[in-house]
Design an enzyme around this catalytic site. Sequence first.
Site, PDB file in Angstrom:
ATOM      1  N   GLY A  92       3.883  58.063  17.965  1.00 14.63           N
ATOM      2  CA  GLY A  92       2.979  56.948  18.238  1.00 14.63           C
ATOM      3  C   GLY A  92       2.218  56.433  17.035  1.00 14.63           C
ATOM      4  O   GLY A  92       1.487  55.465  17.148  1.00 14.63           O
ATOM      5  N   GLU A  93       2.389  57.059  15.870  1.00 17.23           N
ATOM      6  CA  GLU A  93       1.647  56.627  14.696  1.00 17.23           C
ATOM      7  C   GLU A  93       2.345  55.458  14.021  1.00 17.23           C
ATOM      8  O   GLU A  93       3.547  55.487  13.776  1.00 17.23           O
ATOM      9  CB  GLU A  93       1.500  57.786  13.707  1.00 17.23           C
ATOM     10  CG  GLU A  93       0.635  58.923  14.228  1.00 17.23           C
ATOM     11  CD  GLU A  93       0.441  60.007  13.181  1.00 17.23           C
ATOM     12  OE1 GLU A  93       0.675  59.723  11.986  1.00 17.23           O
ATOM     13  OE2 GLU A  93       0.074  61.132  13.564  1.00 17.23           O
ATOM     14  N   ALA A  94       1.549  54.432  13.700  1.00 15.71           N
ATOM     15  CA  ALA A  94       2.110  53.200  13.148  1.00 15.71           C
ATOM     16  C   ALA A  94       2.887  53.443  11.862  1.00 15.71           C
ATOM     17  O   ALA A  94       3.968  52.881  11.669  1.00 15.71           O
ATOM     18  CB  ALA A  94       0.992  52.188  12.911  1.00 15.71           C
ATOM     19  N   GLN A  96       4.544  56.029  10.860  1.00 18.06           N
ATOM     20  CA  GLN A  96       5.840  56.658  11.103  1.00 18.06           C
ATOM     21  C   GLN A  96       6.836  55.660  11.674  1.00 18.06           C
ATOM     22  O   GLN A  96       8.021  55.669  11.323  1.00 18.06           O
ATOM     23  CB  GLN A  96       5.672  57.847  12.046  1.00 18.06           C
ATOM     24  CG  GLN A  96       4.921  59.020  11.432  1.00 18.06           C
ATOM     25  CD  GLN A  96       4.678  60.132  12.433  1.00 18.06           C
ATOM     26  OE1 GLN A  96       4.027  59.931  13.459  1.00 18.06           O
ATOM     27  NE2 GLN A  96       5.198  61.306  12.135  1.00 18.06           N
ATOM     28  N   ILE A  97       6.360  54.780  12.552  1.00 17.60           N
ATOM     29  CA  ILE A  97       7.244  53.775  13.133  1.00 17.60           C
ATOM     30  C   ILE A  97       7.644  52.752  12.074  1.00 17.60           C
ATOM     31  O   ILE A  97       8.788  52.288  12.038  1.00 17.60           O
ATOM     32  CB  ILE A  97       6.586  53.096  14.349  1.00 17.60           C
ATOM     33  CG1 ILE A  97       6.276  54.144  15.413  1.00 17.60           C
ATOM     34  CG2 ILE A  97       7.502  52.027  14.931  1.00 17.60           C
ATOM     35  CD1 ILE A  97       5.450  53.642  16.558  1.00 17.60           C
TER      36      ILE A  97
END
Length: 204
Positions: A92-94, A96-97
């Site tokens: 859910g971490e921006a 990482q995405i």
Amino acid sequence: EIKSAVESFNAKPQKGIDQLLIQKKINGDPEDIARFLHRTEGLNMKMIGEYLAKKNEFCTIVLRAYISQLDFEGLMVDEAMRALYGGFIPPGEAQQIEHINAEFSDQYVRQNPDVFSNPGNVEFMGYAIMMLNTDLHNPNIEEKRRMQLNQFIRNTRSPDTESDPACSEEACAKIYRRIKANEIKLKTGDEGGLFLKAAADMYE
């Protein structure tokens, strides 16, 4: 033996990979690890995402190999995103995405060189699609406040993207209709209604 390694992976991904290396079930090559992640039944999709999203050099190479083993040729970017996120659940971490989407964008352009002029435009469109997907299907958003087509088109516009065929109003309208009719869902095994909670953070 594989079952034991799968259980280890689902608890702690690196431990499962190490166990497979010891058992000589995989050879440690990033391509081989990527095939294991694609083909092995019983792997926890959140743990696959956690492993692929790690921002260390080796996991990034595995992520690149994992994405390269997917076929995006001829797919519109939203359809390619469905294919990508059909195999794992991203963290859910921006940041990482963003890391995953950067590798996805590079591969998408390699397989579809005539659709986008550069990977950065794929990323930009991808964030707009995430926002659209979340906005149209979030049960907490009132119907009258949901994103309209003209708003989505505006979100895809930048000086870089305006000349790309994939960002034409006609192409955006097709994407909008597909997303509205068929939410991009993560295979969470529960209610899992939203695509990516971090989309808003990334699109700032």
